[in-house]
Structure formats: C-alpha cells, structure tokens
Design a protein around this motif. Structure first.
Motif, PDB file in Angstrom:
ATOM      1  N   THR A  62      -2.604  -2.291   8.395  1.00 41.44           N
ATOM      2  CA  THR A  62      -3.174  -1.074   8.974  1.00 41.44           C
ATOM      3  C   THR A  62      -2.483  -0.702  10.283  1.00 41.44           C
ATOM      4  O   THR A  62      -2.166  -1.587  11.084  1.00 41.44           O
TER       5      THR A  62
ATOM      6  N   PHE B 245      -7.625  -7.771  11.104  1.00 43.53           N
ATOM      7  CA  PHE B 245      -8.371  -6.540  11.359  1.00 43.53           C
ATOM      8  C   PHE B 245      -9.512  -6.799  12.343  1.00 43.53           C
ATOM      9  O   PHE B 245      -9.763  -5.992  13.243  1.00 43.53           O
TER      10      PHE B 245
ATOM     11  N   ARG C  34       0.810  -1.213   0.000  1.00 41.70           N
ATOM     12  CA  ARG C  34       0.000   0.000   0.000  1.00 41.70           C
ATOM     13  C   ARG C  34       0.851   1.273   0.000  1.00 41.70           C
ATOM     14  O   ARG C  34       0.378   2.336   0.351  1.00 41.70           O
TER      15      ARG C  34
ATOM     16  N   HIS D  20     -13.773   8.564   4.794  1.00 40.88           N
ATOM     17  CA  HIS D  20     -13.201   9.601   3.932  1.00 40.88           C
ATOM     18  C   HIS D  20     -13.430   9.352   2.448  1.00 40.88           C
ATOM     19  O   HIS D  20     -12.618   9.716   1.605  1.00 40.88           O
TER      20      HIS D  20
ATOM     21  N   MET E  95      -7.035   5.171  11.815  1.00 41.22           N
ATOM     22  CA  MET E  95      -6.463   3.981  11.191  1.00 41.22           C
ATOM     23  C   MET E  95      -6.050   4.360   9.776  1.00 41.22           C
ATOM     24  O   MET E  95      -6.771   5.080   9.087  1.00 41.22           O
ATOM     25  N   TRP E  96      -4.872   3.896   9.399  1.00 44.80           N
ATOM     26  CA  TRP E  96      -4.438   4.140   8.030  1.00 44.80           C
ATOM     27  C   TRP E  96      -3.613   2.981   7.522  1.00 44.80           C
ATOM     28  O   TRP E  96      -2.986   2.258   8.298  1.00 44.80           O
ATOM     29  N   THR E  97      -3.671   2.790   6.218  1.00 40.75           N
ATOM     30  CA  THR E  97      -2.976   1.679   5.592  1.00 40.75           C
ATOM     31  C   THR E  97      -2.137   2.240   4.457  1.00 40.75           C
ATOM     32  O   THR E  97      -2.668   2.608   3.408  1.00 40.75           O
TER      33      THR E  97
ATOM     34  N   LEU F 223     -16.408  -2.161   7.725  1.00 37.72           N
ATOM     35  CA  LEU F 223     -15.382  -1.161   7.430  1.00 37.72           C
ATOM     36  C   LEU F 223     -14.336  -1.736   6.481  1.00 37.72           C
ATOM     37  O   LEU F 223     -14.002  -2.912   6.557  1.00 37.72           O
TER      38      LEU F 223
ATOM     39  N   PRO G  43     -10.601  -1.749   5.705  1.00 39.06           N
ATOM     40  CA  PRO G  43      -9.323  -1.326   6.276  1.00 39.06           C
ATOM     41  C   PRO G  43      -8.381  -0.715   5.245  1.00 39.06           C
ATOM     42  O   PRO G  43      -7.376  -0.104   5.613  1.00 39.06           O
ATOM     43  N   GLY G  44      -8.711  -0.862   3.999  1.00 37.72           N
ATOM     44  CA  GLY G  44      -7.910  -0.226   2.959  1.00 37.72           C
ATOM     45  C   GLY G  44      -8.098   1.291   2.922  1.00 37.72           C
ATOM     46  O   GLY G  44      -7.269   2.014   2.378  1.00 37.72           O
ATOM     47  N   ARG G  45      -9.208   1.786   3.501  1.00 38.95           N
ATOM     48  CA  ARG G  45      -9.474   3.221   3.550  1.00 38.95           C
ATOM     49  C   ARG G  45      -8.916   3.804   4.845  1.00 38.95           C
ATOM     50  O   ARG G  45      -8.865   3.100   5.843  1.00 38.95           O
ATOM     51  N   PRO G  46      -8.527   5.061   4.837  1.00 39.11           N
ATOM     52  CA  PRO G  46      -8.240   5.679   6.131  1.00 39.11           C
ATOM     53  C   PRO G  46      -9.540   5.747   6.937  1.00 39.11           C
ATOM     54  O   PRO G  46     -10.605   6.030   6.366  1.00 39.11           O
ATOM     55  N   LEU G  47      -9.470   5.444   8.217  1.00 44.30           N
ATOM     56  CA  LEU G  47     -10.669   5.438   9.048  1.00 44.30           C
ATOM     57  C   LEU G  47     -10.467   6.366  10.231  1.00 44.30           C
ATOM     58  O   LEU G  47      -9.428   6.324  10.891  1.00 44.30           O
TER      59      LEU G  47
END
Lengths: 249, 417, 211
Positions: B146, B179, B4, C122, B204-206, C158, C160-164
């Motif tokens: 993540t 996750f 990513r 987002h 949270m960010w990936t 949700l 997890p590939g998106r910013p959360l």
C-alpha cells in the motif's frame, strides 16, 4: 566524599571569579573541594567543530586529573554535557580501550553546579543574599542536554532579597554555540540581539545563567547596546551572603 | 504491489528515476502531467527532466503552484511559499496564470480565500484534463504493497484519482513493514506538522483497483543516496524522518536565515544533516550545512521520531574535517584546533598560554578603555578573525591572573586574597 | 531495471551488516478511550468545520434530503441503502460530467471519534473515489456501530487491499501566510449524518449548544 572542581578552560582563563565563587559557596556548605591542577579543558570546542583527534589530549587530561574523585563539579552546563555525552565518542575515536574505561568512570560523576547542589548535596537554599532584580537564561545544554529542569530556579528563588523575573522566550538559544559565534557571526548576533531585547524587556539589573560562554555573548551585546544590564554566573550570586557581598553592583 | 497490478521500477539515482517517468509519459504520448506536492520529485528535479522532454509538469499544491508560477524555490517543507506574502501571490497569479492555463479573475484581491478560489478554478481545468499524474508517498507498506499520501487540499486526491496513469516516486526509506505500523505514524505526522489531530485527507491505494482510479500504476523505488546514509551508523537515524517540519519551526537558525539559505529542497535542521548524508562531503555548500547550527538541541526536542539531530551534526562535522586532514595547506581553523589540542594536552602548556593571554589582556584594554556593565574592563575591537566577535559584541579583556595562577598563589584561597 | 534492483538491495544489505534486524513490529501507543464515543465523534467532526446531523434510523432519508440544496444535481453510488430523491446513480461518469454534479451522498466504512475522521473504502455503498471528490458537497451517512474510538481501533477493521480515503473535515489550506482557508479542491461542504437511536439534533461550529 571527594569532590573536585572542574573550572573549565573558559572560566580559568577569562572568568576566574566564577570558580572562586564555587569554592566559596561549597566551602560555606561544608564541602571541601579540590582543584586538580592537571585539568585543562573538556574538549568540547574541538569536538563540536569536528576535530575529534584534537580533542583526545583534552579528554586524556580530564580523566587523569579527575580519576578517583566521587564527584566532579563544574559551573558550566555545556562542559558537563560534553563530559557526560561526548567523552565516550572521543575515547572510542582514540582507539585506546584504557581511555574508554577511564571515561566510563569520570563521565557519570560529572555534575553541573545546580545538579550537584540540588541532587547530590540536597539543598536548594544555600543561604545566599542578593537584593537585586534578576532574570535567568536557561542555556541550551543545561536545559536540553543535561535536563537540569527547574533546579537553577529552585536555587534562585531561595536567595534572600532577590527578585526573579521571567525571561520571555527563555528557552530559545542565545546564538553563542561555540565556534558558531565566529563561523556564522551574523546569525549568531541576530539570535543574541533578540535574546538581549528580551532581557531588556524584563527591566532586570542582572542576567544570570549557568554558562559564562553564553553570558559572554549576550553580555557582549548588552554592553555594546549600552543597556546597563550586567551578566553574572549563577555561582557568583549563590556565593554572596549578607556578610560577604563579594560583588557589588 | 506487483501482485496488485502495479509496475515497480528501481532507481539508483535521479537520472534512473527521471528516465522511467519520462518513458511512461512518452508511452502515453502526454505533454503534461499533474503533480502532488512531493519532496522527492524536487530532489531529483523531475520537473526539469520533464521540461527537457517537452512535457509540462503542473504543481497542484497551492504553495507549490505559487512557487512554480513565481519561478521560485520552496523555502519550507510543509509550507513551501511561506516566504511570499498575499500581495506577492496576487501579483504572481495575475501575471502568470493566463500564460499556463485559466487566467486569474481580473477582480482578484489579496484575500487568502479569494486567492485559494482562483487556484481552485485554475487547477480544476488541469485535473479534469490530465491523463497522467506523478506523486510521491508519505509511507509505503511492505506487507500489503500500500502507498499512502497525506494532504490537506484535495489536490492529492485529484491527482491520485482522476488521471488514467499514476507514477509514484518513493524513497526506499519510506517503507514501513506492516499496515498496522501506519497507526502511530498517521497519528504523529499531522500533530507534529500542522498541529491537527488529523489532516483533512489521507489516501491509501494498493496497485490498481478495477473501475476506480488510475488503471495503470507505476511505482519508482528510489535510492539516490539513501543507502549511503543507511551505511552511516550515526547518520542513518535521519532516514526515519517523516518530513513533518517541526524541526524547522523551532530552529532559531532557520528562523533567521530562511529556507533558501540551505540551497536544497530539504532545508532546516533536517536538511543540514540529510543533504550531507545523501550526497557525501566534498562540496563546499553541503560541507557548510552541518555548521549551520548552534547545537541548541531544540530540533531534537520536538522531533516525533527522535532523530538526534545535534548528534548527527557533530558527527558530520567530523566527517567534513576528516575529509580534509590530508590538505597540503590546512585551513587556519585546523591550525588553531591543533594548537588548542596541543595546549589542552598538558596543564603546564595551558598555564603558559594563559600567561600570554593575561599579558595580551593588559595590552587590549589599552586599545579599548571601555568598561562592561559591572565595571570589568573590555578589550578593544580586535583585528583579523577576532573582528567576527567584536564587530557587534564587546569582549571582556582577559584577567591579569587566571584561576589556576590564583589557586597556586593563594594555595586554593587559603593563604590570602 | 532488474540490475538496479539487485544493486540497491545489495547496498542495503551491506549498509545493515552491523544491524540485528528487529523482527517484531513497532507497537503503537494506545489511543483515546472516550466514554461517549458518538458524542466525541460528533464534536470532533464539527471541530473541523463539518456539519454533523444526528438522527434515528427512520429519519435518515429526511435528514439527507435536508442536507441537499433544493434543485441541485445529486449523484449516489450504486449500493447506497438510503433513498435520495431525484438522485442519479453513478455508472462511470467522466470527470467532466462529475464536475457538473452539485452533491454526492454516500455511506462510509467507519468513523474515528478522536480524530473526527470518516474512512471510505469505496465499496458499492460509497462508490468510486472520484464521486466523493469532484462534487462540491458531500453528505456522508455514518452508522453508530461504525464509529470507533481512535486510530488504533480503526486499523484492524480496514482492508488495505481496498483504496482508502480518510476524510477529516472539508479540504483546507494554510499556504498563504498560514491563514486557514477551508475548501480548496475537495468538497467544500461536508455533512455527516450520524445515525443512532437518539432524536434528530445538529452540531456545527458556532452552534455547539443548539442540540
């Protein structure tokens, strides 16, 4: 049922009235108790200070002395906790599989006094009489290592004449902690001083607990403070009857 | 994470990790970074390493800001400035803020709401300007890559969102497999740390999200003793710690001695086991930590991830003792323990020791002549190591007759009293 | 640093030589299951000192307008499906520019009733992370069907590939003498507009019975 008394080294040497009270109490309840003279110490002072090798001889005498008994009763939550939770560790360290097997026999048969009375004998009212104002300190190992819960309270509430008052912040440690009381004396005393203050706040005549080591620490402070509050082991209160008020205050 | 768009670095120790971060900063020619409160960057003294490289590190958590401006050390995991009161904080803000950025307003009072507002204004300038941020992570997720930061103030979001470059230092024990497994941790952490159902902000960010947030993302996976702790089969449970600080809040020793006494970024019961596990034994300060406990067990009772801290403390005490077994001059304590071990090895020896103590008891009462409540004779004040006891506590004199001597004399109380 | 990687991984393998790797994920305990999820959500959001406005779908624009201070500068994400009068659309404003914006109106990914949380992922109707961070007032539109009971219900929904960004009330600190102060760096005012079939009501702290 063959029942053995583990007096504990501290009681044996410093507080002989406590194991005598256990004998009186259990005999009154019709239980014949033996005192295997080969017993010494549970080994906890060494284990908790980090000296595992030095604890091996004590654990060895323990399993030898108490082999063959159905129940081992001790007036100490801390020593019961040691037998139940630490002996396996010491036996494993010794590298002696026979000792490990012996520990498997004695560990689960070891009971703290209030556990033995409530769970094994099945009584809460032991026919005691003690007409005084009393507060109870649940010692850490009874409370958290053994989980004796409300058993001591059940026993105390059934004592005739006794007024049981709540101890504020009861579950907080008194600061004894074995060698902690010497190695970190200032912290230990600071904790004990708070405990003693809570005891005084109850206006109790007597502080009762299931461990004489903790009582020696709190009692030492209460005495130095000239508080007039005396400390007594639970067994000594439960042993007293109207006909036999062994201890007067 | 690599898939990513994040750059992953591995760091064996603090020096490795600091080198990576300084290199990233130099590549971007920044002379300042903004920081999210992170224990791991304190563990590796990143701020010191950055300062040596001429780079200012601005702590942005309110408590960390207070600690940093006060040239101080954190004293608590969750509220690092708990040892400072509002008047001190006001004084620190007035004295120091103008030296490092926007000054505190001259009419600053010591109301927490006013002080927090001053911090907001002071830091906002830094957030808007900063090109690089450094964070830790509360959790890292293996299957998705993540990272998670849990916070309250929004300074974390500022650092994780506004700068162009983000470096996150993550202890390898922070990794959870999936996750979905974040679920229970996200519910446990706020409840055990602040008592809230949920903390105000969780980010949270990936890797990199094009057009949103930092476009260059680095992750430093740090060992620094964690694999040493992992190899300890009793101690490894300490790596489950989620830094909630519940154990500090119930610890009677921490309550009396405070966080600074532990001499580490990890204070309290968890620090007393984590530091020796990460560093190993041998250093006097670290070796003293497993003994900074009465083994009351209150920490284990509240630990949301069930770390048996008393068990690990006793285990580490054994390691401290074992490391010194070959000392040519053993400590007095070791001699005493060997003697006790010998006496307890056999009831006959113990009987003899008790007879000596009974005689000593008679001697001791002569010094003291005082009585405990209830009438029992007290020993006088003891000399030598015994003074640690009798300095503040009375001690009952040993009885004339031990229980076992009584049992023998009276045939178990059946002959006569 | 590849040698550091293999060194650390081999230390991990050595350290765990005695351990049977547990392949199964740790199962998390069930969450809360309130009978009225929307009411629980509204209560819990308000409990965190955020304001909750409940309204029907045709009232959304009006309720959002009520939530904004007259004459303030308002930014909206490009994909927002609510009409906000006089708002301008974010087209990559700088942080400094955002600092001059008073308020932001967004949608959300979902709401969590038990914890009083809104979660943003987002997407276009919520915009970049920065726009819900720098302005001091955040109005978030939550649709009834987006509200789940508890955290376990949220996780599978949700990406997890998106910013959360999980938001539970306005930003807060207790760093000074453990006294709670609301509003540090994030938006100091959070207004949640909860859209369902009910008529317009409002819940906020000190005014719980005002509905």
């Amino acid at each position: 049922m063959r029942v053995a008394l583990m007096a504990t080294c501290v009681n044996d040497a410093m507080f002989p009235e406590t194991p005598k009270a256990v004998l009186r109490l259990l005999r009154r309840l019709g239980i014949d108790v033996d005192f295997p003279e080969a017993q010494t110490c549970c080994g906890q002072p060494m284990v908790n200070t980090g000296y595992l090798d030095e604890a091996v001889p004590a654990v060895r005498t323990y399993v030898d002395a108490f082999a063959g008994y159905d129940a081992i009763v001790t007036p100490s939550g801390s020593c019961a906790g040691s037998a139940r939770h630490q002996h396996t560790l010491v036996a494993r360290r010794s590298g002696d599989p026979a000792l490990e097997r012996a520990v498997e026999q004695t560990s689960p048969r070891t009971y703290e006094l209030s556990e033995f009375l409530v769970d094994v004998v099945g009584v809460a009212d032991v026919g005691a009489y003690f007409p005084h104002r009393v507060t109870y300190h649940p010692t850490c190992h009874s409370l958290r290592m053994l989980g004796v819960g409300d058993r001591p309270y059940q026993l105390l509430r059934a004592v005739r004449g006794l007024t049981l008052v709540d101890l504020p912040a009861a579950s907080e440690c008194c600061g004894f902690g074995g060698t902690f009381a010497m190695k970190n004396a200032d912290t230990s005393v600071a904790m004990g001083a708070d405990k003693a203050r809570h005891v005084r706040d109850t206006s109790a005549e007597v502080l009762v607990a299931g461990d004489n080591s903790c009582l020696m620490h709190i009692g030492g402070l209460l005495s130095r403070e000239r508080s007039g509050v005396r400390v007594m082991h639970l067994a000594e209160i439960l042993a007293q009857t109207e006909d036999e008020p062994a201890v007067r205050i | 994470m690599t898939a990513r768009g994040a750059v992953v670095h591995w760091a064996r120790d603090a020096a490795d990790a600091n080198r990576v971060i300084v290199d990233v900063a130099r590549t971007h020619a920044v002379d300042e970074v903004v920081k999210v409160k992170s224990m791991v960057t304190q563990e590796i003294d990143l701020n010191g390493a950055l300062a040596d490289a001429g780079i200012a590190a601005w702590e942005t958590d309110l408590a960390e800001l207070i600690v940093q401006l006060g040239d101080d050390l954190p004293s608590h995991i969750l509220v690092p400035a708990i040892h400072r009161n509002r008047a001190e904080i006001r004084e620190i803000f007035l004295r120091r803020m103008h030296e490092v950025g926007r000054p505190a307003p001259t009419e600053l009072t010591d109301e927490p709401v006013v002080l927090a507002a001053a911090a907001r204004e002071h830091l906002r300038e830094k957030f808007l300007r900063a090109r690089m941020a450094v964070s830790g992570a509360n959790f890292a997720v293996a299957d998705t890559g993540t990272l998670v930061v849990v916070e309250s103030e929004g300074n974390g979001r500022m650092c994780l969102t506004l700068p162009e470059v983000l470096v996150s230092v993550v202890g390898i024990e922070k990794v959870v497999p999936t996750f979905a497994e974040l679920d229970s941790l996200l519910r446990l952490l706020p409840r055990s740390s602040t008592g809230e159902r949920m903390n105000p902000y969780t980010s949270m960010w990936t890797g990199v999200t094009p057009g949103d947030g930092p476009q260059e993302v680095h992750v430093v996976l740090l060992d620094n003793g964690r694999t040493r702790a992992l190899a300890d089969e009793v101690g490894r449970q300490a790596l489950r710690c989620i830094r909630c600080s519940a154990c500090l809040n119930v610890c009677p020793v921490y309550e009396r001695v405070g966080g600074h006494a532990y001499g580490s970024v990890y204070p309290g019961p968890i620090g007393a086991i984590l530091n020796p596990l990460l560093k190993g034994t041998g250093d006097p300060q670290t070796d003293s930590l497993p003994y900074a406990s009465s083994l009351c067990g209150a920490c284990f009772e509240v630990c949301p991830v069930r770390i048996d801290i008393p068990e690990v403390l006793v285990h580490l005490r054994t390691q401290v003792v074992d490391a010194r077994r070959d000392d040519s001059v053993p400590k007095p304590e070791a001699v005493a323990m060997r003697a006790a071990g010998y006496a307890f090895g056999n009831a006959r020896r113990l009987r003899w020791a008790e007879r000596v103590s009974g005689l000593a008891g008679r001697a001791l009462t002569r010094f003291g002549r005082s009585r405990l409540p209830g009438g029992r004779a007290a020993a006088g004040r003891l000399p030598g190591p015994g003074a640690a006891w009798t300095g503040a506590r009375d001690l009952p004199a040993p009885p004339r007759e031990s229980f076992r001597a009584w049992w023998r004399r009276t045939k178990g109380g059946r002959v006569d009293e | 640093m590849s040698d550091a990687r293999s060194e650390i991984l081999s230390r991990v393998r050595d350290a765990l030589a005695d351990v049977d790797p547990a392949a199964l994920p740790v199962e998390s305990p069930p969450g809360a299951a309130p009978t009225d999820v929307l009411t629980r959500f509204a209560e819990r959001v308000a409990d965190y000192r955020a304001e909750v406005v409940r309204c029907s779908p045709d009232e959304v624009a009006a309720r959002v307008a009520d939530s904004l201070v007259e004459g303030s500068r308002v930014v909206v994400p490009p994909g927002l499906d609510v009409d906000v009068a006089n708002a301008f659309v974010d087209e990559g404003l700088s942080a400094a520019e955002l600092d001059r914006v008073d308020a932001v109106v967004t949608a959300c990914r979902l709401g969590i009733a038990e914890t009083g949380t809104i979660v943003l992922d987002h997407e276009a109707d919520q915009g970049r992370r920065a726009i819900t961070l720098v302005p001091d007032r955040h109005i978030c539109v939550v649709r009834a069907e987006q509200v789940v009971a508890d955290v376990p219900d949220a996780m599978p929904r949700l990406d997890p590939g998106r910013p959360l960004t999980w938001i539970s009330g306005p930003s807060a600190t207790s760093d000074i003498e453990l006294e709670r102060v609301e509003g540090v760096h994030g938006p100091r005012t959070l207004i949640v507009v909860l859209v369902d079939g009910n008529q317009s009501t409002s819940t906020s702290v000190g005014d719980r019975d005002g509905s």
